[in-house]
Design a protein around this motif. Structure first.
Motif, PDB file in Angstrom:
ATOM      1  N   ASP A 152      21.984  21.752 -52.180  1.00 48.48           N
ATOM      2  CA  ASP A 152      20.915  22.403 -51.494  1.00 48.48           C
ATOM      3  C   ASP A 152      20.711  23.795 -51.938  1.00 48.48           C
ATOM      4  N   ASP A 172      13.549  17.570 -55.560  1.00 44.69           N
ATOM      5  CA  ASP A 172      12.894  17.416 -54.275  1.00 44.69           C
ATOM      6  C   ASP A 172      13.925  17.903 -52.932  1.00 44.69           C
ATOM      7  N   GLY A 173      13.197  18.000 -51.896  1.00 43.42           N
ATOM      8  CA  GLY A 173      14.151  18.115 -50.575  1.00 43.42           C
ATOM      9  C   GLY A 173      14.826  19.710 -50.758  1.00 43.42           C
ATOM     10  N   GLY A 174      14.266  20.491 -51.554  1.00 46.00           N
ATOM     11  CA  GLY A 174      15.095  21.861 -51.398  1.00 46.00           C
ATOM     12  C   GLY A 174      16.122  21.705 -52.442  1.00 46.00           C
ATOM     13  N   LYS A 175      16.507  21.000 -52.950  1.00 45.67           N
ATOM     14  CA  LYS A 175      17.712  21.039 -53.726  1.00 45.67           C
ATOM     15  C   LYS A 175      17.405  21.392 -55.263  1.00 45.67           C
TER      16      LYS A 175
END
Length: 867
Positions: A152, A172-175
């Protein structure tokens, strides 16, 4: 006793690994409780035997195994013995892929990958990597590592590993991810990973060849200003290693990360050193001179490992002193060049005697190259490190500084990139120096116990000749077949005018050997084992007056200091026997006068004078007692200090008041020596009857502008049981309770308080909000100090000290066996304590060793104590 004793590992049974890993690509999907680890290894067979591939793995959830891209199921995962055995693997080189899951947050052993607060970090020496993924986890399996870390981005914006960063990006996904590549082959114990939201400082260093190296030190946000001393120490270390040994750094970036929860002082992972925060963070207000000195030393130590430990590593863990003894010697030489060489040497020997000599004489005695062990973590000892450094120093003494440098050059030429043995190091030293014969010298590697050296002399006035006879012998716990050592003994002969008439390094090889000095015009005083050239216990035929002469005139600063210690120790050991026999105590008047002359001597610097005011510690005195009398030893030390202070209070007060440090705070040797001298004088003055000097100590505490003075004065108030003690403790706590490193000092000074309130205070301090038993530093500061250094209260006749430490060891063993086993040090005197204390200690030791599920760390130490 338990019948299921841990297996003994033997050097004699060493065999090469059946398989070697050539490359390993690691991918981490970081999560506090469910981190997914994916490894892709190139594996090759290293034997002609039809052996299965056995991988180490501990506390791992296995997800899948693939060989050459295909699912593989012919394996056995034995969680009890911590192995993954793969049967019928391909005969040649093949690709092995493994997925497993780990729980960093639950990992309180602080081995492998774990969380220190909000930071992911690793500790893999010696066998922590098996807590990350399945691997041939041994130092002679060296591979090239590439690491991709995915996490993250908001929680963990900093992602670090070994080598150089080669790729990064958002996902993706704030990573996000960062990929690191280490171009140098290394064993798994040198692997490192760190992830967190960290503060940092940056700098650069230009090497001798003109390469620019990026330097980065990471810490908890808000502590960045406390990293500058560490950064300067790093740059000094890099310059020193180039100048002294011609060794340049070999990567584009060098990183240090400071974490609070760490089992060791620091770790030399290739290019990414992870440090206990105590050895990075420092400023004038919160760190003592000792802290600054220690940071410089440890920063140097871990940096020097880049060549002596990383580029050349250990074949197996029995060779641990190969890297640690050599690198301690290197960091001692670095500290000597950066500060005062004489002060550094004296402090190193004091530390050796306090810890290693005691270890050498106790139940856990072992050579610097042990032949067996149950738990390798138990062998990160003063013997491996400090005695190992003394053995390296003897090699330099025998070969000379230039000869030693030639040997180091040859060592790197022959063995760079390899995992080798102590014999290989000795071989390099020999061939670089006309095949110097180290055959007998190697006895230092395989024999335990501190050698005994006796010196006698006979002067022939008619022929102007002095014959010096040196005799070496072995302690009672030495091997039955122990062989004489090859021992360099530096000797000086001092004339009546106090000047040297001869100086030479003698090579003692036989049990008894005569050395003749010709053309000596008058009977000299012998100064033997100058600079502590051999790590031995020395006795001489010098008289009391001869020792006082050396104390006043020896040109060798170590032996000048040593003469005062020899005199004081002899007097104090006699006084201990008097105290035990209930006789009145009386201190020799000549010694009192000689001590005063040292105080008044204006020709010696403050740092040396402060050291010369040191009298033998309780632990040093205990080493010389067949049966240890704890209260009597403490009473004698108090009596001696009080007598000296009362006799010389005027000059002590003059020393204290004449040192004015109200200007700019400085960290040079002179300024540090002045602060040390001021506190030493105050400590002695506090022993004088009445409140005059206790008030002076409280005033010094209140006006302190640096931590050296503040904690020094607080310690004086506690040790003298001053009426100001409670007020000072409360004031210090209120001021510093949010600073964990400072609170460790606050805990330590209370843990060693010798009055009967210490036990209740420890119980109360354990309940304080600042104490956390999962943080090794805090446990060491409180319980570790109590068990190891508060001899009277730990050995209280009620047995309460034994029970308290045994209880805490068993509690901690379930969390962190390494920390638990270190607490056992307090019990090591078991065989030499009075019978009534043995009757209190033995049930606690029996209770520990009979506990189901006891770690092999604790089992090994306690079983040796009971044996």
């Amino acid at each position: 006793m338990k019948t299921d004793a841990p297996k003994v590992i033997k050097l004699s049974e060493y065999k090469q690994p059946d398989y070697l890993v050539e490359t390993i690509d690691l991918t981490f999907h970081l999560d506090s409780t469910k981190t997914l680890v994916q490894s892709k290894m190139t594996v090759s067979k290293n034997t002609t035997d039809a052996a299965p591939l056995v991988l180490n793995g501990e506390e791992l959830i296995l997800k899948s195994v693939k060989i050459n891209g295909e699912a593989f199921t012919d394996y056995k995962h034995d969680e009890e013995v911590h192995t993954l055995t793969l049967n019928r693997v391909p005969a040649g080189s093949f690709t092995l892929e493994i997925e497993n899951e780990i729980n960093p947050e639950a990992n309180k052993t602080l081995d492998g990958l774990y969380k220190s607060g909000t930071i992911f970090c690793t500790q893999n020496e010696p066998e922590g990597f098996r807590r990350i993924t399945f691997y041939v986890d041994r130092p002679d399996n060296m591979a090239k590592f590439t690491t991709k870390i995915i996490a993250d981005k908001k929680l963990y914006p900093i992602l670090l590993s070994n080598g150089n960063p080669i790729a990064k990006g958002d996902l993706d996904g704030g990573k996000h991810f960062v990929t690191w590549e280490d171009p140098f082959k290394k064993p798994s114990y040198l692997y490192a990973l760190v992830a967190g939201d960290l503060g940092f400082i940056k700098d650069t260093y230009k090497t001798t060849s003109g390469r620019n190296v990026a330097l980065e030190i990471y810490c908890d946000k808000g502590n960045e200003d406390k990293c500058h001393h560490a950064m300067e120490s790093l740059k000094k270390s890099m310059k020193w290693d180039e100048d002294r040994f011609g060794l340049e750094y070999d990567l584009d970036i060098y990183m240090i990360v400071a974490v609070d929860a760490f089992n060791m002082g620091a770790m030399e992972n290739k290019g990414l050193n992870i440090f206990n925060s105590a050895y990075v963070l420092a400023d004038q207000k919160s760190a003592t001179d000792g802290n600054f000195y220690g940071i410089e030393s440890v920063i140097g130590h871990e940096y020097f490992h880049n060549w002596t430990g990383n580029r050349i590593t250990c074949r197996d863990w029995f060779q641990l002193t190969l890297k640690e003894g050599l690198t301690v010697f290197r960091d001692q030489e670095f500290s000597a060049d950066m500060n005062s060489r004489s002060v550094e040497r004296i402090q190193s020997v004091l530390g050796l005697r306090a810890s290693q000599f005691a270890e050498d004489a106790g139940p856990t005695s072992h050579p610097i190259k042990p032949a067996t062990y149950m738990e390798i973590n138990n062998f990160y000892t003063a013997t491996i490190y400090e005695k190992g450094a003394e053995v390296i120093r003897m090699i330099q003494t025998l070969l000379g500084v230039d000869g030693f440098r030639r040997g180091m050059d040859k060592y790197f030429e022959l063995f760079d990139g390899q995992a080798v043995r102590t014999e290989d190091f000795i071989h390099a030293m020999s061939v670089a120096n006309d095949n110097f014969d180290f055959t007998q010298f190697k006895n230092w590697y395989g024999q335990n116990g501190t050698p005994l050296l006796k010196s006698t002399s006979k002067y022939d006035e008619a022929n102007k000749r002095l014959t010096l006879t040196l005799t070496q012998s072995f302690p009672a716990n030495a091997p039955k077949d122990a062989k004489p050592y090859h021992m360099p003994v530096r000797v000086g002969l001092i004339g009546a005018d106090g000047k040297d008439v001869a100086s030479k390094v003698l090579e003692l090889k036989t049990p008894t050997q005569d050395f003749v000095f010709e053309n000596i015009s008058s009977k000299p005083i012998t100064s033997v084992n100058r600079d502590f050239s051999a790590p031995v216990k020395l006795t001489t035929d010098l008289s009391f007056d001869d020792q006082l002469f050396l104390m006043a005139h020896d040109s060798d600063s170590f032996n000048r200091f040593e003469a005062a210690q020899v005199v004081a120790q002899k007097l104090m050991l006699d006084l201990i026997q008097d105290a035990h026999a209930k006789k009145p105590l009386e201190l020799n008047a000549k010694y009192v006068a000689a001590f005063g002359k040292v105080l008044a001597d204006t020709t010696i610097d403050e740092a040396f004078k402060a050291l010369s005011m040191t009298i033998p510690s309780e632990g040093i005195l205990h080493q010389e007692l067949a049966e240890i009398y704890y209260p009597e030893t403490e009473a004698v030390r108090d009596f001696v200090m009080k007598t000296l202070a009362t006799a010389h209070q005027d000059i002590l007060l003059k020393l204290f008041t004449s040192i004015d440090q109200k200007g700019e705070y400085k960290l040079d040797p002179k300024a540090m020596g002045q602060r040390d001298l001021k506190i030493k004088a105050l400590n002695l003055l506090s022993m004088v009857d009445g409140d005059k000097y206790k008030t002076l100590a409280f005033d010094h505490f209140k006006s302190a502008t640096n931590m050296t003075d503040e904690i020094g004065a607080l310690s004086v108030l506690i040790n003298s049981n001053s009426s100001f003690k409670a007020e000072a403790l409360k004031s210090f706590y209120t001021k510093w309770k949010s600073e964990t490193l400072v609170m460790q000092k606050w805990l330590s000074v209370q843990a060693v308080a010798s009055d009967d309130s210490a036990y209740d205070n420890i119980l109360a301090l354990e309940k304080d909000s600042i104490y956390d038993r999962t943080i090794p530093n805090l446990v060491r500061a409180l319980l570790g100090q109590f068990a190891a250094n508060n001899k009277v209260q730990f050995n209280h006749p009620s047995g309460r000290g034994y029970k308290l430490v045994a209880d805490r060891m068993l509690e901690l063993d379930k969390l962190n066996p390494q920390v638990a086993s270190r607490l056992a040090s307090g019990f090591k005197d078991y065989s030499r304590i009075p019978k009534d204390l043995q009757a209190k200690m033995k049930p606690e030791l029996d209770r520990i060793i009979k506990t189901d599920g006891l770690s092999k760390n604790v089992y090994e130490i306690v079983s040796k104590i009971l044996a």
